[in-house]
Enzyme design. Structure first.
Site, short mmCIF file in Angstrom:
data_model
loop_
_atom_site.label_atom_id
_atom_site.label_comp_id
_atom_site.label_asym_id
_atom_site.label_seq_id
_atom_site.Cartn_x
_atom_site.Cartn_y
_atom_site.Cartn_z
N HIS A 1 0.82 -1.21 0.00
CA HIS A 1 0.00 0.00 0.00
C HIS A 1 0.85 1.25 0.00
O HIS A 1 2.05 1.22 0.25
CB HIS A 1 -0.96 0.01 1.20
N CYS B 1 3.07 -5.14 6.51
CA CYS B 1 2.70 -4.68 5.17
C CYS B 1 3.92 -4.09 4.46
O CYS B 1 4.91 -3.73 5.08
CB CYS B 1 1.60 -3.63 5.25
#
Length: 153
Positions: free
Chosen positions: A112, A128
């Site tokens: 992301h 992440c």
């Protein structure tokens, strides 16, 4: 006449033969993400990766893709930061997913963007893979659900 400004992101086209074309490879120690191209080349992006206690390795694929996604803090994040809101709206300055997110199969992690570009290049997340907003938008346009992702140490 003034020279054109360099792009806001720094994508490099480099030699890379560690996976088949169309695969995303994240080299955690290098804090680099590679989108493998044909002919032994790849696009290389600088990324932020999991904190030392939060890193993972393995294979996944892109499950879903979102532009300006809402963020619901995962349980581990909420445990460490109990005062977080239940949800942060997409596009909000305090949304840690930035401009776009691509969730990975298995449900725990995503690639992301970030609204904190200074975090790129560090061991900063709960697992992440973080990219600048310009880079996630670039990568988002080049891949689709089902794209294989390999994360190695």
């Amino acid at each position: 006449m003034a020279a054109a400004s360099p792009p806001a992101h720094a994508v490099d086209n480099v030699a890379f033969d560690q996976a088949t074309a169309g695969t995303i490879v994240v080299l955690t120690k290098e804090r680099q993400l590679y989108l493998v191209l044909a002919g032994g080349r790849a696009l290389r992006y600088s990324v932020g990766v999991g904190k030392l206690a939060r890193q993972w390795t393995g294979t996944a694929s892109i499950a879903d893709m979102y532009v300006l996604p809402n963020w619901i803090p995962p349980a581990a994040v909420r445990h460490d930061n109990p005062n977080l809101p239940a949800m942060v709206a997409g596009g909000a300055a305090n949304n840690p997913l930035g401009a776009a997110a691509m969730t990975l199969s298995g449900g725990d992690y995503a690639i992301h963007g970030t609204n904190t570009p200074a975090s790129i290049g560090g061991f900063v997340s709960y697992g992440c893979i973080r990219m600048t907003n310009a880079d996630i938008i670039d990568l988002y346009a080049r891949v689709m659900p089902g794209t294989p992702v390999i994360v190695v140490n």
